[in-house]
Design a protein around this motif. Structure first.
Motif, PDB file in Angstrom:
ATOM      1  N   PRO A  66      -2.408   5.052   9.523  1.00  0.00           N
ATOM      2  CA  PRO A  66      -1.019   5.008  10.018  1.00  0.00           C
ATOM      3  C   PRO A  66      -0.284   3.765   9.520  1.00  0.00           C
ATOM      4  O   PRO A  66       0.943   3.677   9.635  1.00  0.00           O
ATOM      5  CB  PRO A  66      -1.190   4.979  11.539  1.00  0.00           C
ATOM      6  CG  PRO A  66      -2.549   4.390  11.760  1.00  0.00           C
ATOM      7  CD  PRO A  66      -3.389   4.850  10.604  1.00  0.00           C
ATOM      8  N   ARG A  67      -1.012   2.810   8.955  1.00  0.00           N
ATOM      9  CA  ARG A  67      -0.390   1.590   8.454  1.00  0.00           C
ATOM     10  C   ARG A  67       0.216   1.771   7.064  1.00  0.00           C
ATOM     11  O   ARG A  67       1.007   0.934   6.629  1.00  0.00           O
ATOM     12  CB  ARG A  67      -1.424   0.452   8.418  1.00  0.00           C
ATOM     13  CG  ARG A  67      -1.962   0.076   9.788  1.00  0.00           C
ATOM     14  CD  ARG A  67      -2.927  -1.092   9.690  1.00  0.00           C
ATOM     15  NE  ARG A  67      -3.436  -1.475  11.002  1.00  0.00           N
ATOM     16  CZ  ARG A  67      -4.274  -2.478  11.216  1.00  0.00           C
ATOM     17  NH1 ARG A  67      -4.706  -3.201  10.176  1.00  0.00           N
ATOM     18  NH2 ARG A  67      -4.700  -2.759  12.429  1.00  0.00           N
ATOM     19  N   VAL A  68      -0.190   2.836   6.380  1.00  0.00           N
ATOM     20  CA  VAL A  68       0.389   3.142   5.069  1.00  0.00           C
ATOM     21  C   VAL A  68       1.577   4.073   5.290  1.00  0.00           C
ATOM     22  O   VAL A  68       1.448   5.113   5.934  1.00  0.00           O
ATOM     23  CB  VAL A  68      -0.648   3.807   4.141  1.00  0.00           C
ATOM     24  CG1 VAL A  68      -0.022   4.148   2.792  1.00  0.00           C
ATOM     25  CG2 VAL A  68      -1.862   2.905   3.964  1.00  0.00           C
ATOM     26  N   SER A  69       2.728   3.694   4.771  1.00  0.00           N
ATOM     27  CA  SER A  69       3.951   4.455   5.018  1.00  0.00           C
ATOM     28  C   SER A  69       3.886   5.845   4.393  1.00  0.00           C
ATOM     29  O   SER A  69       3.133   6.085   3.439  1.00  0.00           O
ATOM     30  CB  SER A  69       5.161   3.710   4.459  1.00  0.00           C
ATOM     31  OG  SER A  69       5.145   3.728   3.044  1.00  0.00           O
ATOM     32  N   GLU A  70       4.700   6.749   4.924  1.00  0.00           N
ATOM     33  CA  GLU A  70       4.762   8.106   4.387  1.00  0.00           C
ATOM     34  C   GLU A  70       5.188   8.079   2.923  1.00  0.00           C
ATOM     35  O   GLU A  70       4.632   8.813   2.092  1.00  0.00           O
ATOM     36  CB  GLU A  70       5.749   8.941   5.211  1.00  0.00           C
ATOM     37  CG  GLU A  70       5.333   9.130   6.661  1.00  0.00           C
ATOM     38  CD  GLU A  70       6.439   9.777   7.482  1.00  0.00           C
ATOM     39  OE1 GLU A  70       7.511  10.062   6.896  1.00  0.00           O
ATOM     40  OE2 GLU A  70       6.225   9.999   8.685  1.00  0.00           O
ATOM     41  N   ASN A  71       6.168   7.239   2.599  1.00  0.00           N
ATOM     42  CA  ASN A  71       6.654   7.162   1.223  1.00  0.00           C
ATOM     43  C   ASN A  71       5.559   6.698   0.268  1.00  0.00           C
ATOM     44  O   ASN A  71       5.456   7.198  -0.858  1.00  0.00           O
ATOM     45  CB  ASN A  71       7.856   6.223   1.128  1.00  0.00           C
ATOM     46  CG  ASN A  71       9.103   6.819   1.775  1.00  0.00           C
ATOM     47  OD1 ASN A  71       9.210   8.042   1.907  1.00  0.00           O
ATOM     48  ND2 ASN A  71      10.027   5.967   2.156  1.00  0.00           N
TER      49      ASN A  71
END
Length: 209
Positions: A66-71
């Motif tokens: 969850p720490r890595v952004s969707e983009n």
């Protein structure tokens, strides 16, 4: 010592249901794309899980974190997978990324395999051999099993060096066992082609019984 009984948890059940939901969506979209696309994207999804994700813990962690952004996840998908996989599968993975569902990709793969097998009327056969199957032997095993069972067959392969000179095939509750218990030093030096030939001979013997 008796192993404790494993019970499904709410988390397990939730992942399974989510996997089925996304798998149905993927297969439905693939069928709308044309003949053979569903087989292609499901096969590629399996390769993604087995080779790219299982073989790269950092990639697996990044996709589910969850720490890595969707983009950033979308950029990773484009950069690593864009040239390797069907555009529909890439689009599907991006949708999962934007919904923070890439951590469930293995559950989607499992469900997609099962759903497509049911749709195609295929049986699943697990094949355990001492060395990896080559393309020729794999094709002959599939053809022989399909003839014996009168249905399409999909192989799930695994390698067990203990099965020197043989293999074990399971189709549902039926087991074909041609494994050889003895380990002879000469077998270790047997040419691959020779091994495959002997393996096929044993396979033909126990499927013709």
């Amino acid at each position: 010592m008796t192993e404790p009984i494993k019970h499904d948890t709410v988390l397990d059940t939730g992942a399974e249901q989510l996997g089925k939901t996304y798998a149905r969506a993927l297969i439905g979209a693939a069928q709308n794309e044309g003949h053979g696309v569903a087989d292609t994207v499901v096969e590629q999804l399996g390769r993604l899980v087995d080779e790219y994700i299982a073989g790269n813990p950092k990639l697996a962690a990044a996709l589910r974190s969850p720490r890595v952004s969707e983009n950033e996840k979308v950029r990773v998908i484009d950069r690593l997978l864009g040239g390797e996989f069907h555009p529909l599968l890439i689009k599907f993975l991006k949708v999962m990324a934007t919904r923070d569902r890439l951590g469930f990709i293995a559950a989607v793969r499992t469900a997609a395999d099962s759903i497509l097998d049911d749709m195609m009327g295929r049986m699943v056969a697990s094949v355990r051999t001492a060395v990896p199957l080559d393309d020729n032997l794999r094709a002959q095993i599939v053809d022989r099993l399909s003839f014996t069972m009168n249905r399409q067959v999909r192989l799930i392969e695994s390698v067990d060096p203990a099965l020197i000179g043989g293999m074990v095939i399971r189709v549902g509750d039926k087991v074909f066992d041609s494994s050889v218990a003895n380990r002879l030093d000469a077998m270790a030096h047997r040419a691959r082609a020779g091994f495959s030939s002997k393996l096929l001979e044993r396979f033909e013997q126990f499927t013709s019984q």
